[in-house]
Each structure stands twice: as structure tokens, then as C-alpha cells.
Motif scaffolding. Sequence first.
Motif, PDB file in Angstrom:
ATOM      1  N   GLN A 150       4.031  -2.994  -2.623  1.00 59.33           N
ATOM      2  CA  GLN A 150       4.382  -4.260  -2.045  1.00 59.33           C
ATOM      3  C   GLN A 150       2.986  -5.160  -1.927  1.00 59.33           C
ATOM      4  OE1 GLN A 150       7.475  -4.968   0.994  1.00 59.33           O
ATOM      5  NE2 GLN A 150       6.166  -6.242   2.191  1.00 59.33           N
ATOM      6  N   GLY A 151       3.093  -6.230  -2.190  1.00 60.93           N
ATOM      7  CA  GLY A 151       1.942  -7.052  -2.048  1.00 60.93           C
ATOM      8  C   GLY A 151       2.316  -8.270  -1.291  1.00 60.93           C
ATOM      9  N   HIS A 188       8.191  -3.350   8.654  1.00 60.66           N
ATOM     10  CA  HIS A 188       9.357  -3.554   8.034  1.00 60.66           C
ATOM     11  C   HIS A 188       9.430  -2.644   7.078  1.00 60.66           C
ATOM     12  CE1 HIS A 188      12.733  -5.608   6.141  1.00 60.66           C
ATOM     13  NE2 HIS A 188      12.153  -5.644   5.031  1.00 60.66           N
ATOM     14  N   ILE A 189       8.662  -2.145   6.317  1.00 63.15           N
ATOM     15  CA  ILE A 189       8.750  -0.858   5.419  1.00 63.15           C
ATOM     16  C   ILE A 189       9.066   0.404   6.207  1.00 63.15           C
ATOM     17  CG2 ILE A 189       7.488   0.427   3.634  1.00 63.15           C
ATOM     18  CD1 ILE A 189       5.614  -1.986   3.073  1.00 63.15           C
ATOM     19  N   ALA A 190       8.308   0.710   7.047  1.00 63.62           N
ATOM     20  CA  ALA A 190       8.633   1.844   7.977  1.00 63.62           C
ATOM     21  C   ALA A 190       9.898   2.005   8.451  1.00 63.62           C
ATOM     22  CB  ALA A 190       7.469   1.892   9.328  1.00 63.62           C
ATOM     23  N   ILE A 234       4.950   7.785   0.101  1.00 61.68           N
ATOM     24  CA  ILE A 234       3.822   7.111  -0.214  1.00 61.68           C
ATOM     25  C   ILE A 234       4.183   5.462  -0.159  1.00 61.68           C
ATOM     26  CG2 ILE A 234       1.770   6.621  -1.447  1.00 61.68           C
ATOM     27  CD1 ILE A 234       1.768   9.569  -0.255  1.00 61.68           C
ATOM     28  N   ALA A 235       3.426   4.490   0.325  1.00 59.94           N
ATOM     29  CA  ALA A 235       3.685   3.320   0.312  1.00 59.94           C
ATOM     30  C   ALA A 235       2.343   2.540   0.060  1.00 59.94           C
ATOM     31  CB  ALA A 235       4.251   2.680   1.659  1.00 59.94           C
ATOM     32  N   VAL A 236       2.267   1.632  -0.840  1.00 59.97           N
ATOM     33  CA  VAL A 236       1.184   0.613  -0.965  1.00 59.97           C
ATOM     34  C   VAL A 236       1.501  -0.802  -0.316  1.00 59.97           C
ATOM     35  CG1 VAL A 236      -0.341  -0.300  -2.914  1.00 59.97           C
ATOM     36  CG2 VAL A 236       0.426   2.023  -2.937  1.00 59.97           C
ATOM     37  N   LEU A 237       0.645  -1.109   0.501  1.00 57.69           N
ATOM     38  CA  LEU A 237       0.549  -2.461   1.030  1.00 57.69           C
ATOM     39  C   LEU A 237      -0.777  -3.330   0.885  1.00 57.69           C
ATOM     40  CD1 LEU A 237       2.372  -4.683   2.438  1.00 57.69           C
ATOM     41  CD2 LEU A 237       1.418  -3.746   4.563  1.00 57.69           C
ATOM     42  N   SER A 238      -0.652  -4.348  -0.028  1.00 56.66           N
ATOM     43  CA  SER A 238      -1.846  -5.124  -0.274  1.00 56.66           C
ATOM     44  C   SER A 238      -1.716  -6.635   0.195  1.00 56.66           C
ATOM     45  CB  SER A 238      -1.882  -4.815  -1.959  1.00 56.66           C
ATOM     46  OG  SER A 238      -3.424  -5.909  -2.102  1.00 56.66           O
ATOM     47  N   ASN A 239      -2.957  -7.310   0.116  1.00 55.36           N
ATOM     48  CA  ASN A 239      -2.629  -8.638   0.246  1.00 55.36           C
ATOM     49  C   ASN A 239      -2.574  -9.382  -0.906  1.00 55.36           C
ATOM     50  OD1 ASN A 239      -2.411  -8.870   3.116  1.00 55.36           O
ATOM     51  ND2 ASN A 239      -4.675  -9.098   3.521  1.00 55.36           N
ATOM     52  N   LYS A 240      -2.797  -8.604  -1.982  1.00 53.92           N
ATOM     53  CA  LYS A 240      -2.641  -9.148  -3.378  1.00 53.92           C
ATOM     54  C   LYS A 240      -1.249  -9.467  -3.756  1.00 53.92           C
ATOM     55  CE  LYS A 240      -4.523  -6.577  -6.608  1.00 53.92           C
ATOM     56  NZ  LYS A 240      -5.667  -7.008  -7.155  1.00 53.92           N
ATOM     57  N   PRO A 263      -4.166  -8.641   8.601  1.00 52.92           N
ATOM     58  CA  PRO A 263      -3.716  -7.259   9.563  1.00 52.92           C
ATOM     59  C   PRO A 263      -2.181  -7.627  10.379  1.00 52.92           C
ATOM     60  CG  PRO A 263      -5.484  -8.744  10.686  1.00 52.92           C
ATOM     61  CD  PRO A 263      -5.385  -9.193   9.171  1.00 52.92           C
ATOM     62  N   ASP A 264      -1.723  -8.634  10.156  1.00 48.75           N
ATOM     63  CA  ASP A 264      -0.361  -8.786  10.860  1.00 48.75           C
ATOM     64  C   ASP A 264       0.599  -7.521  10.568  1.00 48.75           C
ATOM     65  OD1 ASP A 264       2.569  -9.531  10.981  1.00 48.75           O
ATOM     66  OD2 ASP A 264       1.623 -11.322  12.147  1.00 48.75           O
ATOM     67  N   PRO A 265       1.130  -6.931  11.661  1.00 50.72           N
ATOM     68  CA  PRO A 265       1.932  -5.613  11.071  1.00 50.72           C
ATOM     69  C   PRO A 265       3.226  -5.551  10.616  1.00 50.72           C
ATOM     70  CG  PRO A 265       2.030  -5.933  13.508  1.00 50.72           C
ATOM     71  CD  PRO A 265       1.035  -7.165  12.745  1.00 50.72           C
ATOM     72  N   THR A 266       3.622  -7.138  10.559  1.00 47.02           N
ATOM     73  CA  THR A 266       5.393  -7.323  10.162  1.00 47.02           C
ATOM     74  C   THR A 266       5.474  -6.394   8.900  1.00 47.02           C
ATOM     75  OG1 THR A 266       4.889  -9.302  11.169  1.00 47.02           O
ATOM     76  CG2 THR A 266       6.749  -8.765   9.469  1.00 47.02           C
ATOM     77  N   ALA A 267       4.839  -6.677   7.850  1.00 48.82           N
ATOM     78  CA  ALA A 267       5.332  -6.017   6.704  1.00 48.82           C
ATOM     79  C   ALA A 267       5.395  -4.560   6.898  1.00 48.82           C
ATOM     80  CB  ALA A 267       4.409  -6.464   5.458  1.00 48.82           C
TER      81      ALA A 267
END
Length: 215
Positions: free
Chosen positions: A134-135, A150-152, A106-112, A143-147
Motif C-alpha cells: 500500500q502507498g 488499519h492494515i494490522a 509481510i506488508a509494505v507501506l510507503s508514502n509513494k 508517520p501518522d499511524p492510521t494506515a
Amino acid sequence: MKLLFFDLDGTLVDSLQGIGRGVNMTLKGFGYPERTPEEIRSAIGNGARMLIARSMPSTEAQDEAKIDRVLAAYQRNYETYCLDDDQCFDGMKEAIIHYAKRGVRIAVLSNKYDAFVKRICNRLFPDGEITVAQGQTELPIKPDPTAVLHIAKQLGIAPSDCAFIGDSDVDIFTGQNAGMYTVGCAWGYRPETELVQAGADVVLHHPTELINLFS
């Protein structure tokens, strides 16, 4: 699916109250009109800077230096309120625990901002169900897929084995840009029509529907 990405605000947790308090305290401090919950709801999703720019009077928001000053004040004020909303949407915590117990990451990815994301996730899931929270960092925001890619990659999981779950077109576009399955959350801050128009693979109406989605 081996890895599920979740947005935070409007997907995992209803953080509108805490964000609203931080925004309105900041606006009041600069002599700007306060915003209604609905106005703040519609401004969420593209990071704190856009939240503040959308909340400021339009004439003031033309000045990048003013946005910088208001944003800095907001980050200080939100520090006080970021843990006000410490309850997941009904059924969401159970869904997260369900998949974590099955060995799904489980990963959390936010723009916060990153520090706030980590604090909130540690409060919501103190038993470590979330592998990565990760924020906003130095990486481009959704919506840039870089982050997300990177996590995956760090976890050794192919994008085709991942899903991105969120309540806005920003989240759906993030998943699409990364080559992932996308799940729209109609209980969040954006209308269902936005999720459909963005091309979500599926739109859910309650967090309990998540449990059977990847059975």
C-alpha cells in the motif's frame, strides 16, 4: 512477530535512480535546475509532493499551485521510470521469503503513490510473499499511524505482534505511533544517527541481519 511492515524506497529497494530520472526530467521541463543524486536522496521519505517541493527552487516552492503543476508532471514522468529499479537490496528478498515461508505476514507501506507501490511490489515479489502493498491513498501518510493500524486490524493482528522496518525517522515514528517494534535500516537513504535519535528499538546494517532478528 506475526506481521512485518516494510518501507519501500531505501529499505526494500534502492529506487534512487528511477526517482532521480523522474524528478530531473520534470525539473528540466519547467526550466528548473536539475538535482544531484544526493539532493534527491535527502528529499525522499515524506511523499511525492514533499519530494517535488524540496527539489524545486525555494522561491518557486512557495507557490502551492506551482507545486501542484510540477507534481502532476512528475507523476506522469515517473510512470516511465518507476520500474527501472527492480532489484531488492542484497539479502532483502531472501529475508522476505524466509519470513513468508514461516507464516509471518509481510506488508509494505510507503508514502509513494499507491499505484506505483503495487506495481513495484508485484515486480519484486511475483510469487505473492507480500500480503499487502500500500502507498499513499486517501488515508494520512506516515508517520501518522492510521494506515498501518488499519492494515494490522484488517489482518486481525495486534500492533504488539508487529514490527515496522524502515530507513528513516518517518518510519521509526510510524511504528512508535502505532505501538509497534521498530527496526532502523542503516543501508538506506538516511544516516544511522537519524535512526538512533528517532529511538529505533534496533538498527541493522545489512538486510541479512533481518533473518535472525525474529527467530
